[in-house]
Design a protein around this motif. Structure first.
Motif, mmCIF file in Angstrom:
data_model
loop_
_atom_site.group_PDB
_atom_site.id
_atom_site.type_symbol
_atom_site.label_atom_id
_atom_site.label_comp_id
_atom_site.label_asym_id
_atom_site.label_seq_id
_atom_site.Cartn_x
_atom_site.Cartn_y
_atom_site.Cartn_z
ATOM 1 N N ASP A 1 79.683 80.609 18.155
ATOM 2 C CA ASP A 1 78.422 80.954 17.019
ATOM 3 C C ASP A 1 77.373 80.296 17.575
ATOM 4 O O ASP A 1 76.921 79.053 17.270
ATOM 5 N N PRO A 2 76.167 81.029 17.858
ATOM 6 C CA PRO A 2 74.797 80.492 18.258
ATOM 7 C C PRO A 2 74.279 79.657 17.083
ATOM 8 O O PRO A 2 73.612 78.844 17.186
ATOM 9 N N GLU A 3 74.599 80.122 15.655
ATOM 10 C CA GLU A 3 73.894 79.359 14.687
ATOM 11 C C GLU A 3 74.571 77.871 14.670
ATOM 12 O O GLU A 3 73.725 77.047 14.251
ATOM 13 N N LEU A 4 75.682 77.725 15.163
ATOM 14 C CA LEU A 4 76.292 76.375 15.327
ATOM 15 C C LEU A 4 75.679 75.658 16.335
ATOM 16 O O LEU A 4 75.300 74.397 16.639
ATOM 17 N N ALA A 5 75.564 76.437 17.561
ATOM 18 C CA ALA A 5 75.206 75.854 18.775
ATOM 19 C C ALA A 5 73.500 75.484 18.753
ATOM 20 O O ALA A 5 73.212 74.455 19.448
ATOM 21 N N LYS A 6 72.932 75.907 17.826
ATOM 22 C CA LYS A 6 71.350 75.580 17.966
ATOM 23 C C LYS A 6 71.346 74.028 17.197
ATOM 24 O O LYS A 6 70.307 73.756 17.581
ATOM 25 N N HIS A 7 72.399 73.510 16.797
ATOM 26 C CA HIS A 7 72.284 72.158 16.222
ATOM 27 C C HIS A 7 72.673 71.334 17.325
ATOM 28 O O HIS A 7 72.177 70.029 17.331
ATOM 29 N N ALA A 8 72.916 71.568 18.595
ATOM 30 C CA ALA A 8 73.466 70.933 19.659
ATOM 31 C C ALA A 8 72.253 70.320 20.379
ATOM 32 O O ALA A 8 71.138 70.912 20.203
ATOM 33 N N ASP A 9 72.237 69.276 21.058
ATOM 34 C CA ASP A 9 71.162 68.885 22.068
ATOM 35 C C ASP A 9 71.175 69.690 23.234
ATOM 36 O O ASP A 9 70.230 69.499 23.952
ATOM 37 N N ARG A 10 72.296 70.261 23.542
ATOM 38 C CA ARG A 10 72.587 70.984 25.010
ATOM 39 C C ARG A 10 73.804 72.264 24.983
ATOM 40 O O ARG A 10 74.743 71.942 24.174
ATOM 41 N N ILE A 11 73.083 72.979 25.576
ATOM 42 C CA ILE A 11 74.158 74.187 25.625
ATOM 43 C C ILE A 11 74.493 74.447 26.973
ATOM 44 O O ILE A 11 73.831 74.773 27.704
ATOM 45 N N ILE A 12 75.874 74.263 27.183
ATOM 46 C CA ILE A 12 76.505 74.701 28.510
ATOM 47 C C ILE A 12 77.217 76.065 28.400
ATOM 48 O O ILE A 12 78.139 76.016 27.408
ATOM 49 N N THR A 13 77.058 76.836 29.180
ATOM 50 C CA THR A 13 77.594 78.292 29.248
ATOM 51 C C THR A 13 78.506 78.374 30.188
ATOM 52 O O THR A 13 78.135 78.387 31.490
ATOM 53 N N LEU A 14 79.965 78.820 30.049
ATOM 54 C CA LEU A 14 80.838 79.074 30.946
ATOM 55 C C LEU A 14 81.024 80.394 31.071
ATOM 56 O O LEU A 14 80.847 81.205 30.259
ATOM 57 N N ARG A 15 81.319 80.971 32.370
ATOM 58 C CA ARG A 15 81.801 82.396 32.641
ATOM 59 C C ARG A 15 82.690 82.369 33.963
ATOM 60 O O ARG A 15 82.393 81.620 34.881
ATOM 61 N N ASP A 16 83.994 82.866 33.860
ATOM 62 C CA ASP A 16 84.891 82.730 34.740
ATOM 63 C C ASP A 16 85.049 81.470 35.526
ATOM 64 O O ASP A 16 84.900 81.274 36.686
ATOM 65 N N GLY A 17 85.117 80.534 34.626
ATOM 66 C CA GLY A 17 85.388 79.187 35.178
ATOM 67 C C GLY A 17 84.288 78.411 35.707
ATOM 68 O O GLY A 17 84.717 77.586 36.553
ATOM 69 N N LEU A 18 83.149 78.861 35.574
ATOM 70 C CA LEU A 18 82.118 78.061 36.093
ATOM 71 C C LEU A 18 81.007 78.064 35.200
ATOM 72 O O LEU A 18 80.700 78.985 34.254
ATOM 73 N N VAL A 19 80.016 76.825 35.468
ATOM 74 C CA VAL A 19 78.943 76.608 34.492
ATOM 75 C C VAL A 19 77.897 77.555 35.082
ATOM 76 O O VAL A 19 77.383 77.463 36.108
ATOM 77 N N VAL A 20 77.353 78.657 33.984
ATOM 78 C CA VAL A 20 76.395 79.384 34.416
ATOM 79 C C VAL A 20 74.898 79.089 33.878
ATOM 80 O O VAL A 20 74.033 79.598 34.200
ATOM 81 N N SER A 21 75.171 78.359 32.779
ATOM 82 C CA SER A 21 73.812 77.756 32.212
ATOM 83 C C SER A 21 73.931 76.430 31.686
ATOM 84 O O SER A 21 75.206 76.023 31.158
ATOM 85 N N ASP A 22 73.310 75.598 31.700
ATOM 86 C CA ASP A 22 73.035 74.105 31.073
ATOM 87 C C ASP A 22 71.542 73.831 30.773
ATOM 88 O O ASP A 22 70.831 73.541 31.266
ATOM 89 N N GLU A 23 71.321 74.042 29.330
ATOM 90 C CA GLU A 23 70.045 73.992 28.724
ATOM 91 C C GLU A 23 69.925 72.933 27.551
ATOM 92 O O GLU A 23 70.865 72.971 26.713
ATOM 93 N N SER A 24 68.755 72.177 27.539
ATOM 94 C CA SER A 24 68.497 71.399 26.550
ATOM 95 C C SER A 24 67.901 72.372 25.410
ATOM 96 O O SER A 24 67.310 73.107 25.793
ATOM 97 N N VAL A 25 68.539 71.931 24.193
ATOM 98 C CA VAL A 25 68.100 72.769 23.034
ATOM 99 C C VAL A 25 66.671 72.219 22.361
ATOM 100 O O VAL A 25 66.554 71.056 22.044
#
Ligand code: ADP
Ligand code: MG
Length: 238
Positions: A214-238
């Motif tokens: 849920d992007p609505e939940l994730a936007k409260h985080a300090d940082r969002i890490i996205t996985l795809r096929d077992g790898l980190v594809v993005s790692d961003e400070s919010v």
């Protein structure tokens, strides 16, 4: 010079350090690579949201971070201790001191009351009778002071998840993992759980690693890490 440098590196040492983490599973004749080399460092107190499509390895990662599953390769340092080489007993000890876990499906023990469910991790960690007071305080904090003696089946989904949250926090763990904690709840109950998690993170300083769709939940985080096929594809400070 050397001293202050040592001190600095101790202070800035991440509470969670994941180095070259892989997890593969042998199914019949071939190997399925679920995590294919993950590197993440998380400082104490950070709120990290883990996102990514279904099947990308999010739950596998969280399970490994909690020592509920075994890595194929790589290291997981919790507070500087590599948990990948620990025995079951040693891992149980680390879990009891450092980790709280909230699952999508609550995972309360049906034969125990709300209060008994909350007390269980503390009892397993060898806490004394004083912990009963903390269990009552935590259940009060999550709005369940009048439900202490209720069994899970007598509670709504939102109430069960609030019990699970109190249980995750009974040992005052510095690390809280949550795997889609609002996934089985409606909007209103989900928002209440998020608010409690944020309170644990902000007021108690617990490091919070939360898997969510849920992007609505994730936007409260300090940082969002996205996985795809077992790898980190993005790692961003919010
Ligand atoms: P996510 O939580 O991101 O949806 P999971 O970590 O649950 O993903 O699973 C990642 C992939 O690993 C999926 O393709 C899943 O089917 C596979 N997988 C997970 N556990 C096992 C297992 N025990 N045996 C075989 N495949 C598994
Ligand atoms: Mg999952």
């Amino acid at each position: 010079m050397t001293d202050s440098k040592t001190e600095e590196s101790l202070i800035s040492r991440p509470i969670i350090e994941i180095i070259g983490l892989t997890r593969s599973i042998q199914t019949g004749s071939h190997t399925v690579e679920i995590l294919r080399g993950i590197d993440i460092a998380i400082p104490q107190g950070q709120f990290v949201a883990i996102m990514g499509p279904s099947g990308s390895g999010k739950s596998t990662l969280l399970g490994l971070l909690a020592g509920l599953d075994n890595a194929t390769k790589g290291q997981i340092l919790l507070d500087g201790v590599d948990i990948t080489g620990l025995t079951e007993d040693q891992m149980a000890e680390v879990r009891g001191r450092k980790i709280g876990f909230v699952f999508q499906s609550f995972q309360l023990i049906p034969t125990l009351t709300a209060e008994e469910n909350v007390l269980l991790p503390a009892e397993l960690a060898g806490a004394g009778p004083e912990v009963t007071r903390r269990a009552k305080e935590l259940l009060t904090r999550v709005g369940l002071a009048d439900r202490l003696d209720h069994y899970p089946v007598q509670l709504s989904g939102g109430e069960q998840q609030r019990v699970a949250l109190a249980r995750a926090f009974i040992t005052k763990p510095p690390i809280l993992y949550a795997d889609e904690p609002t996934g089985n709840l409606d909007g209103k109950n989900g928002a209440q759980i998020l608010e409690l998690l944020l309170e644990m993170n902000q007021r108690e300083g617990a490091t919070l690693v939360m898997v969510t769709h849920d992007p609505e939940l994730a936007k409260h985080a300090d940082r969002i890490i996205t996985l795809r096929d077992g790898l980190v594809v993005s790692d961003e400070s919010v």
